[in-house]
Structures are given as C-alpha cells and as structure tokens.
Design a protein around this motif. Sequence first.
Motif, PDB file in Angstrom:
ATOM      1  N   UNK A  92       0.836  -1.178   0.000  1.00 43.37           N
ATOM      2  CA  UNK A  92       0.000   0.000   0.000  1.00 43.37           C
ATOM      3  C   UNK A  92       0.875   1.234   0.000  1.00 43.37           C
ATOM      4  N   UNK A  93       1.516   1.486  -1.138  1.00 45.04           N
ATOM      5  CA  UNK A  93       2.384   2.649  -1.212  1.00 45.04           C
ATOM      6  C   UNK A  93       2.384   3.198  -2.624  1.00 45.04           C
ATOM      7  N   UNK A  94       2.701   4.460  -2.743  1.00 40.86           N
ATOM      8  CA  UNK A  94       2.726   5.114  -4.040  1.00 40.86           C
ATOM      9  C   UNK A  94       4.077   4.928  -4.710  1.00 40.86           C
ATOM     10  N   UNK A  95       4.077   4.877  -6.031  1.00 43.53           N
ATOM     11  CA  UNK A  95       5.324   4.660  -6.757  1.00 43.53           C
ATOM     12  C   UNK A  95       5.741   5.924  -7.486  1.00 43.53           C
ATOM     13  N   UNK A  96       6.998   6.264  -7.361  1.00 43.41           N
ATOM     14  CA  UNK A  96       7.573   7.397  -8.088  1.00 43.41           C
ATOM     15  C   UNK A  96       9.034   7.047  -8.335  1.00 43.41           C
ATOM     16  N   UNK A  97       9.393   6.920  -9.591  1.00 38.42           N
ATOM     17  CA  UNK A  97      10.747   6.499  -9.907  1.00 38.42           C
ATOM     18  C   UNK A  97      11.775   7.527  -9.422  1.00 38.42           C
ATOM     19  N   UNK A 156      -0.800   4.254   2.572  1.00 39.66           N
ATOM     20  CA  UNK A 156      -0.379   5.363   3.423  1.00 39.66           C
ATOM     21  C   UNK A 156       1.051   5.801   3.188  1.00 39.66           C
ATOM     22  N   UNK A 157       1.995   4.852   3.287  1.00 37.73           N
ATOM     23  CA  UNK A 157       3.431   5.146   3.183  1.00 37.73           C
ATOM     24  C   UNK A 157       3.770   6.320   4.090  1.00 37.73           C
ATOM     25  N   UNK A 158       4.301   7.415   3.544  1.00 41.61           N
ATOM     26  CA  UNK A 158       4.683   8.576   4.354  1.00 41.61           C
ATOM     27  C   UNK A 158       3.553   9.543   4.606  1.00 41.61           C
ATOM     28  N   UNK A 159       2.321   9.190   4.225  1.00 39.61           N
ATOM     29  CA  UNK A 159       1.130  10.008   4.462  1.00 39.61           C
ATOM     30  C   UNK A 159       1.258  11.397   3.840  1.00 39.61           C
ATOM     31  N   UNK A 160       1.851  11.442   2.633  1.00 40.05           N
ATOM     32  CA  UNK A 160       2.049  12.717   1.958  1.00 40.05           C
ATOM     33  C   UNK A 160       0.740  13.405   1.618  1.00 40.05           C
ATOM     34  N   UNK A 161      -0.160  12.703   0.914  1.00 41.40           N
ATOM     35  CA  UNK A 161      -1.435  13.330   0.592  1.00 41.40           C
ATOM     36  C   UNK A 161      -2.334  13.456   1.818  1.00 41.40           C
ATOM     37  N   UNK A 162      -2.425  12.459   2.698  1.00 46.29           N
ATOM     38  CA  UNK A 162      -3.257  12.649   3.889  1.00 46.29           C
ATOM     39  C   UNK A 162      -2.898  13.890   4.697  1.00 46.29           C
ATOM     40  N   UNK A 163      -1.604  14.183   4.854  1.00 47.97           N
ATOM     41  CA  UNK A 163      -1.213  15.398   5.580  1.00 47.97           C
ATOM     42  C   UNK A 163      -1.783  16.633   4.896  1.00 47.97           C
TER      43      UNK A 163
END
Length: 261
Positions: A3-8, A91-98
Amino acid sequence: MGTRAAWRVAPYVRRTQAHALRVPGMFGTLSVYDIVWEDGRPARVMDVDGTYQSATYTDEGWCDPVFEYYVLYDLMFQGPTPVRNALMLGGAGYGYPKYLIASHPDVHLDVVEKDPTTTWLAWRYFYLRRLARSMGRSWRSRLGLVQADALDYLRECRQPYDAILNDCFRAQEPDDRLSTPEAAQLAHRCLVPGGMCLGNVVSALEGSQAGPLERTAGSLASAFAHVYVVSTGRNPSTLPDNLMVVACDRELDLPFANTLA
C-alpha cells in the motif's frame, strides 16, 4: 499486498546525505534520506529498493504535496457529492493525507496501510506526529489509521464513503488485485450514491505502454457509469506517467480529463 505510491528515482534531484535509515519492510528495504527536490526545496523521501514511495518537504511547507499527482486527488471535490468522509488505500509517508487534513478542515480521512513499518516511519520522519500535535485531541476524529490489507478492507467495509482514493504499490509494482472488476465492485459498494473512486496509475495514456491504464479503466467501467483519466503532463502520452483515473456513476465536468467510458 502493498500500500504505497510509486515514483521512480529521478536524476534531477540531489541527495544531501547518505542513507539516514535503512530498515526491512514487507515489500523491500525501506530507506529514508534527505534530498533537494527538483524545485530546489529540501525534502525527505521514503525509498523502497530504488523507488520513491513517499516524500515530504522539510521546510516550513511540510504539509505541501511533493509529488504532482497528489493534488489530482483533489478532483474528488469537483464531483456531485460533498466530500466529508474519505478513504485512502495506501499510506506510506502520508504525503497526501497530511495535505488533505491540513487544507480541508471539514474532511475525515481513513488511511489503510498494511506495512506497520511505513506508518512508524511516517510518524517519526514524515511529520505525521507533527500533524497530530497541531490538531490536538481532535486529530483522532479527523484521521483514522488502519493497519490492514487494502482489498480485505474493501471486502469487510460496512460504512459508506464519499470518495475512495487508491495509491497502493509494492515498491515499483502496483497491487494488481485492486485493478480488477472485483475491486471495482467492492469500491462501488463502499461509496455513497454519486461518490467517486480515484486511483493513481503509472501508465502511458496510449500506445504499447498503456496496458495498466486500459486494465484499470476496464475494471472500473464494469462497476461505474463514467470513467475519466487526468495526466500530470510530465511525459509524452506514449510514455508512463502518474495518471489519475476517476470513476463515478454521474457524469463529471473535469478539466483536462479524457473520457474513457
């Protein structure tokens, strides 16, 4: 599974220190280190085996979205249903949720993350603790943290959401189980009438590398009346990019969107 977003990892960012932390996660080795982002601002990234999973600015704008596709999730506010209760898968680092919690004080967000290590890293290194402290005791009524598999959560979900946001990846690879007709039907069942489903898909818009978009759009079309896609515009249409796929039973007027179904 993940459950994490991917960005190269991109060549235009500059690392400012060696790995600050390396820990095993469910889907690879998690590394946290500081960089200078492409806009010149200091940032911190969560890297899983060479793929950026999340990032945060480390200056006064620590809630600002780093990845351009994050702001495309705000398309949910252009739908027919006011968004007060949303679900994010990944969630990962909760970038968008923050960013969402800080900029939309009337919205409650549940975040489903399977790997407890990434949530721990978010608390300690990606300002999730700072966000909670800034809201005081009210933070628990604004942000729900759920440790679970995303597909299992959809299967067991019994409450309706105004919007569902999907950002599930295992390092560079998406969770393909969430790009199936079953997942689309489950998401549809978990939405209020007129609710929207939005998902980050790394794919080309057209051509030989458009398979991920075609599979995701086809599955969503089996459950929703209308499907759209919006690109960040970083890459040509024949090359993979972070695309936001939007599905709803009601017709939407979205700027710069291509209609897929």
